[in-house]
Design a protein around this motif. Sequence first.
Motif, PDB file in Angstrom:
ATOM      1  N   CYS A  13      74.514  16.564  24.507  1.00 38.72           N
ATOM      2  CA  CYS A  13      74.642  17.947  24.829  1.00 38.72           C
ATOM      3  C   CYS A  13      76.302  18.141  25.062  1.00 38.72           C
ATOM      4  N   PHE A  14      76.806  17.275  25.581  1.00 42.42           N
ATOM      5  CA  PHE A  14      78.575  17.276  25.813  1.00 42.42           C
ATOM      6  C   PHE A  14      78.981  17.234  24.314  1.00 42.42           C
ATOM      7  N   LYS A  16      78.137  18.633  21.722  1.00 41.44           N
ATOM      8  CA  LYS A  16      77.887  19.673  21.196  1.00 41.44           C
ATOM      9  C   LYS A  16      79.109  20.858  21.389  1.00 41.44           C
ATOM     10  N   LEU A  17      79.774  20.464  22.510  1.00 47.41           N
ATOM     11  CA  LEU A  17      80.856  21.322  22.623  1.00 47.41           C
ATOM     12  C   LEU A  17      82.071  21.107  21.660  1.00 47.41           C
TER      13      LEU A  17
ATOM     14  N   SER B  31      82.409  28.808  24.740  1.00 43.90           N
ATOM     15  CA  SER B  31      81.513  28.337  23.488  1.00 43.90           C
ATOM     16  C   SER B  31      79.977  28.186  23.949  1.00 43.90           C
ATOM     17  N   MET B  35      76.301  29.374  22.075  1.00 48.22           N
ATOM     18  CA  MET B  35      75.239  28.317  21.491  1.00 48.22           C
ATOM     19  C   MET B  35      73.904  29.010  21.644  1.00 48.22           C
ATOM     20  N   PHE B  43      71.131  21.508  27.985  1.00 52.09           N
ATOM     21  CA  PHE B  43      72.139  21.019  28.773  1.00 52.09           C
ATOM     22  C   PHE B  43      71.953  21.219  30.323  1.00 52.09           C
TER      23      PHE B  43
END
Lengths: 202, 202
Positions: A13-14, A16-17, B31, B35, B43
């Motif tokens: 998940c991180f 995806k930032l 951001s 999403m 997340f």
Amino acid sequence: MKYPRTLQNLIECFQKLPGIGEKTAERLALSTLKMDQEVVDVFSKSLYDVKTKIKKCSICNNYTEDDICEICKDDSRDQDVLCVVEDPKNIMMFEKIGTFNGKYHVINGLISPLEGINPEDINIPQLLERIKKENIKEIILAVKPSVEGETTSLYISKMLQNTDVIVSKIAHGVPLGADIDYVDSLTLELALENRKKISNGD
Amino acid sequence: MKYPRTLQNLIECFQKLPGIGEKTAERLALSTLKMDQEVVDVFSKSLYDVKTKIKKCSICNNYTEDDICEICKDDSRDQDVLCVVEDPKNIMMFEKIGTFNGKYHVINGLISPLEGINPEDINIPQLLERIKKENIKEIILAVKPSVEGETTSLYISKMLQNTDVIVSKIAHGVPLGADIDYVDSLTLELALENRKKISNGD
């Protein structure tokens, strides 16, 4: 061997930032394990909330939890000056300076024929309608000085050509504190073109 | 003017992560608004899960969702070699190389008299007990070469002095690909001291 499933999920998940690679994602995910339970709970809840509660202001497209944002609600602001920005985060940048007392309009993108983005695809029709409806006297274009930004500025100013709305654009030039050696040539050209007289040479 | 409350909360949460400043936190929080709903849900849930589901392995202190971690459960690994590391994330670094086939023991910190951290405060008693109980033949110390790391290594090797457990330490020296010009003098000193004969000069 990999990390346990839940930890691996969080790392992904991180990742995806924006700007967060594999190593950083790993470091961030592991750091949450060392945080207090309450902090992580708030973090988890905030993430969920932000997606469900944050909407776009129905007047200017700024982020808001209500139907209309704080700025649009504020009667003490100049009602007839609009600053046109590309993204809601640009509003915050002007607000931090604190000298602009008008309102904003977020167009959410720039005209880009190459990418197939036409004026109707971004919030330009809504902007033009608002200018008419709210009897706006001046608009300040504060979009980035790229090809798309210039196209957008040009389009908006053309659309307002036969009205009495004043259209201005923020100044481009050498930023304060920058070394002229490192400024790109296009900026320097603009800076030269828009030079300001400081003495009459008398 | 500030961001809406929920967005501001999320920015503050991101700021609590290591190495994330105000600007980056703002960028990351914004951001998430762009999403997909499902991604943000995962997340949010992962963050919550990680804090509730991830525990420390009761044998080696590695991260695990069960009582005992994958590595400790694995019977195909050498049962009598232990690699001693400071933090669970170091395990993953050795696992990525894939050449070590023993087990691990996480001591969760280093001895530091200055900070009041004694052997009993970290998992050294548990390590010594495990060595005896599991009949370990060799331990490899893989802690960082700082004063605290050296103190910890020294303490552990002293405690095992009169046993027949082999104690070794990972090699310190010039890292591969590094330019000698940029290596610190202490590393260079160690590299010189631990030089390896490659020819007999015959």
